[in-house]
Design a protein around this motif. Structure first.
Motif, PDB file in Angstrom:
ATOM      1  N   PHE A 136      53.842 -51.524 -80.081  1.00 56.50           N
ATOM      2  CA  PHE A 136      55.094 -50.977 -80.587  1.00 56.50           C
ATOM      3  C   PHE A 136      54.834 -49.871 -81.603  1.00 56.50           C
ATOM      4  O   PHE A 136      53.937 -49.975 -82.430  1.00 56.50           O
ATOM      5  CB  PHE A 136      55.933 -52.089 -81.223  1.00 56.50           C
ATOM      6  N   ARG A 137      55.659 -48.828 -81.524  1.00 54.39           N
ATOM      7  CA  ARG A 137      55.519 -47.702 -82.447  1.00 54.39           C
ATOM      8  C   ARG A 137      56.875 -47.044 -82.655  1.00 54.39           C
ATOM      9  O   ARG A 137      57.781 -47.179 -81.833  1.00 54.39           O
ATOM     10  CB  ARG A 137      54.504 -46.715 -81.928  1.00 54.39           C
ATOM     11  N   GLY A 138      56.987 -46.329 -83.758  1.00 52.85           N
ATOM     12  CA  GLY A 138      58.245 -45.657 -84.065  1.00 52.85           C
ATOM     13  C   GLY A 138      57.998 -44.269 -84.620  1.00 52.85           C
ATOM     14  O   GLY A 138      56.887 -43.915 -85.014  1.00 52.85           O
ATOM     15  N   ASP A 139      59.060 -43.474 -84.659  1.00 51.86           N
ATOM     16  CA  ASP A 139      58.978 -42.110 -85.177  1.00 51.86           C
ATOM     17  C   ASP A 139      58.927 -42.089 -86.697  1.00 51.86           C
ATOM     18  O   ASP A 139      59.543 -42.934 -87.368  1.00 51.86           O
ATOM     19  CB  ASP A 139      60.197 -41.298 -84.721  1.00 51.86           C
ATOM     20  N   TYR A 140      58.219 -41.112 -87.217  1.00 52.22           N
ATOM     21  CA  TYR A 140      58.115 -40.846 -88.655  1.00 52.22           C
ATOM     22  C   TYR A 140      58.071 -39.327 -88.757  1.00 52.22           C
ATOM     23  O   TYR A 140      57.028 -38.720 -88.563  1.00 52.22           O
ATOM     24  CB  TYR A 140      56.830 -41.481 -89.205  1.00 52.22           C
ATOM     25  N   TRP A 141      59.232 -38.718 -88.980  1.00 54.01           N
ATOM     26  CA  TRP A 141      59.317 -37.267 -89.030  1.00 54.01           C
ATOM     27  C   TRP A 141      59.571 -36.819 -90.462  1.00 54.01           C
ATOM     28  O   TRP A 141      60.493 -37.309 -91.128  1.00 54.01           O
ATOM     29  CB  TRP A 141      60.442 -36.763 -88.135  1.00 54.01           C
ATOM     30  N   ILE A 142      58.769 -35.885 -90.920  1.00 49.65           N
ATOM     31  CA  ILE A 142      58.905 -35.338 -92.270  1.00 49.65           C
ATOM     32  C   ILE A 142      59.882 -34.171 -92.181  1.00 49.65           C
ATOM     33  O   ILE A 142      59.563 -33.116 -91.636  1.00 49.65           O
ATOM     34  CB  ILE A 142      57.534 -34.907 -92.827  1.00 49.65           C
ATOM     35  N   ILE A 143      61.085 -34.387 -92.712  1.00 53.32           N
ATOM     36  CA  ILE A 143      62.141 -33.389 -92.569  1.00 53.32           C
ATOM     37  C   ILE A 143      62.324 -32.532 -93.821  1.00 53.32           C
ATOM     38  O   ILE A 143      62.997 -31.507 -93.767  1.00 53.32           O
ATOM     39  CB  ILE A 143      63.471 -34.035 -92.140  1.00 53.32           C
ATOM     40  N   PRO A 161      72.411 -31.933 -82.861  1.00 50.26           N
ATOM     41  CA  PRO A 161      71.293 -31.051 -82.496  1.00 50.26           C
ATOM     42  C   PRO A 161      69.963 -31.705 -82.870  1.00 50.26           C
ATOM     43  O   PRO A 161      69.939 -32.643 -83.678  1.00 50.26           O
ATOM     44  CB  PRO A 161      71.546 -29.788 -83.318  1.00 50.26           C
ATOM     45  N   PRO A 162      68.884 -31.232 -82.296  1.00 49.75           N
ATOM     46  CA  PRO A 162      67.574 -31.829 -82.605  1.00 49.75           C
ATOM     47  C   PRO A 162      67.295 -31.833 -84.113  1.00 49.75           C
ATOM     48  O   PRO A 162      67.646 -30.899 -84.829  1.00 49.75           O
ATOM     49  CB  PRO A 162      66.583 -30.921 -81.875  1.00 49.75           C
ATOM     50  N   LEU A 163      66.669 -32.898 -84.572  1.00 48.81           N
ATOM     51  CA  LEU A 163      66.309 -33.028 -85.974  1.00 48.81           C
ATOM     52  C   LEU A 163      65.238 -31.993 -86.316  1.00 48.81           C
ATOM     53  O   LEU A 163      64.244 -31.859 -85.603  1.00 48.81           O
ATOM     54  CB  LEU A 163      65.779 -34.440 -86.243  1.00 48.81           C
ATOM     55  N   GLN A 164      65.447 -31.273 -87.398  1.00 43.94           N
ATOM     56  CA  GLN A 164      64.503 -30.242 -87.833  1.00 43.94           C
ATOM     57  C   GLN A 164      63.501 -30.838 -88.822  1.00 43.94           C
ATOM     58  O   GLN A 164      63.893 -31.532 -89.756  1.00 43.94           O
ATOM     59  CB  GLN A 164      65.238 -29.077 -88.500  1.00 43.94           C
ATOM     60  N   THR A 165      62.230 -30.556 -88.611  1.00 39.96           N
ATOM     61  CA  THR A 165      61.177 -31.004 -89.528  1.00 39.96           C
ATOM     62  C   THR A 165      60.708 -29.815 -90.355  1.00 39.96           C
ATOM     63  O   THR A 165      61.089 -28.674 -90.094  1.00 39.96           O
ATOM     64  CB  THR A 165      59.974 -31.578 -88.751  1.00 39.96           C
ATOM     65  N   VAL A 166      59.853 -30.102 -91.326  1.00 42.66           N
ATOM     66  CA  VAL A 166      59.239 -29.020 -92.089  1.00 42.66           C
ATOM     67  C   VAL A 166      58.318 -28.244 -91.154  1.00 42.66           C
ATOM     68  O   VAL A 166      57.887 -28.758 -90.110  1.00 42.66           O
ATOM     69  CB  VAL A 166      58.469 -29.546 -93.324  1.00 42.66           C
ATOM     70  N   LYS A 226      55.524 -34.407 -87.322  1.00 42.21           N
ATOM     71  CA  LYS A 226      56.020 -35.476 -86.462  1.00 42.21           C
ATOM     72  C   LYS A 226      54.880 -36.458 -86.228  1.00 42.21           C
ATOM     73  O   LYS A 226      53.841 -36.095 -85.672  1.00 42.21           O
ATOM     74  CB  LYS A 226      56.517 -34.930 -85.125  1.00 42.21           C
ATOM     75  N   LEU A 227      55.109 -37.686 -86.680  1.00 44.60           N
ATOM     76  CA  LEU A 227      54.104 -38.722 -86.517  1.00 44.60           C
ATOM     77  C   LEU A 227      54.717 -39.925 -85.824  1.00 44.60           C
ATOM     78  O   LEU A 227      55.938 -40.076 -85.770  1.00 44.60           O
ATOM     79  CB  LEU A 227      53.555 -39.154 -87.886  1.00 44.60           C
ATOM     80  N   LYS A 228      53.856 -40.769 -85.321  1.00 46.56           N
ATOM     81  CA  LYS A 228      54.226 -42.095 -84.835  1.00 46.56           C
ATOM     82  C   LYS A 228      53.542 -43.080 -85.760  1.00 46.56           C
ATOM     83  O   LYS A 228      52.450 -42.823 -86.273  1.00 46.56           O
ATOM     84  CB  LYS A 228      53.742 -42.340 -83.404  1.00 46.56           C
ATOM     85  N   VAL A 229      54.178 -44.219 -85.963  1.00 46.26           N
ATOM     86  CA  VAL A 229      53.600 -45.267 -86.789  1.00 46.26           C
ATOM     87  C   VAL A 229      53.699 -46.588 -86.040  1.00 46.26           C
ATOM     88  O   VAL A 229      54.681 -46.843 -85.347  1.00 46.26           O
ATOM     89  CB  VAL A 229      54.266 -45.337 -88.186  1.00 46.26           C
ATOM     90  N   SER A 230      52.654 -47.384 -86.172  1.00 40.30           N
ATOM     91  CA  SER A 230      52.626 -48.687 -85.518  1.00 40.30           C
ATOM     92  C   SER A 230      52.083 -49.721 -86.490  1.00 40.30           C
ATOM     93  O   SER A 230      51.062 -49.493 -87.141  1.00 40.30           O
ATOM     94  CB  SER A 230      51.735 -48.633 -84.271  1.00 40.30           C
ATOM     95  N   PHE A 231      52.775 -50.841 -86.573  1.00 38.79           N
ATOM     96  CA  PHE A 231      52.307 -51.951 -87.385  1.00 38.79           C
ATOM     97  C   PHE A 231      51.857 -53.110 -86.508  1.00 38.79           C
ATOM     98  O   PHE A 231      51.304 -54.078 -86.990  1.00 38.79           O
ATOM     99  CB  PHE A 231      53.404 -52.410 -88.351  1.00 38.79           C
TER     100      PHE A 231
END
Length: 184
Positions: free
Chosen positions: A115-122, A29-34, A106-111
């Motif tokens: 290119f970027r990736g997910d950063y979800w505070i769960i 199921p979808p990941l739940q965040t705060v 729900k954030l995105k991060v790029s270095f």
């Protein structure tokens, strides 16, 4: 500089390749965040307590991150760790931004652009004393704390809740910090 760039490129490649179809690959199921994150309270120094092993942090010990607010309202990310081979500090600067303003969880991060990736505070401690970060495809996972240590009971409870979200506690590697050691 070359080490920082290499570190950033590896991170981005790993996150981007791992995050293509976030939910389709998991069957979970979808990941739940705060529900809500106060980004101003979230800013500052965080120490890595534990993580899933990943390519971009291979050989990293005593990992930490500093999040600061940028002039444009986004977040500057400074990741640091001690190289297990030569003991030298490795660091990588990045940029994060909110993609779900209703929760700020729900954030995105790029270095390295583009290119970027997910950063979800769960999960987040009531006083922002700890945070649990995951990606919707369950390939990346971190437990962060404002201090270098975490109570074993709290740690076990976090792992149990993460398991309920589809993360495998057996894959989690706990960080070891030297007693009384100072992170730089």
């Amino acid at each position: 500089m070359k080490v920082a760039l290499f570190f950033a490129l590896i991170f981005i490649a790993a996150v981007c390749l791992g995050g293509r179809s976030a939910q389709a690959d998991t069957g979970l199921p979808p990941l739940q965040t705060v529900q809500k994150v106060d980004l101003k309270r979230y800013l500052g120094q965080w120490y890595e307590i534990a993580r899933y092993p990943n390519r971009f942090q291979k050989g990293c010990l005593e990992s930490s991150a500093i999040y600061t607010l940028r002039d444009d309202g986004d977040i500057e990310v400074l990741n640091r760790c001690k190289d297990s081979g030569d003991g030298k500090q490795r660091q990588s600067k990045g940029h994060a931004w909110v993609v779900d303003s209703a929760s700020n969880a729900k954030l995105k991060v790029s270095f390295f652009w583009p290119f970027r990736g997910d950063y979800w505070i769960i999960e987040l401690g009531r006083e922002y004393e700890y945070a649990v970060i995951g990606t919707p495809n369950r390939k990346y996972f971190w437990i962060l704390s404002r201090t270098r240590t975490m109570d074993d009971t709290l740690y076990a409870a976090i792992l149990q809740r993460a398991k309920q979200q589809g993360f495998d506690p057996a894959l989690v590697v706990r960080q070891k910090y030297p007693p009384g050691g100072v992170l730089r």
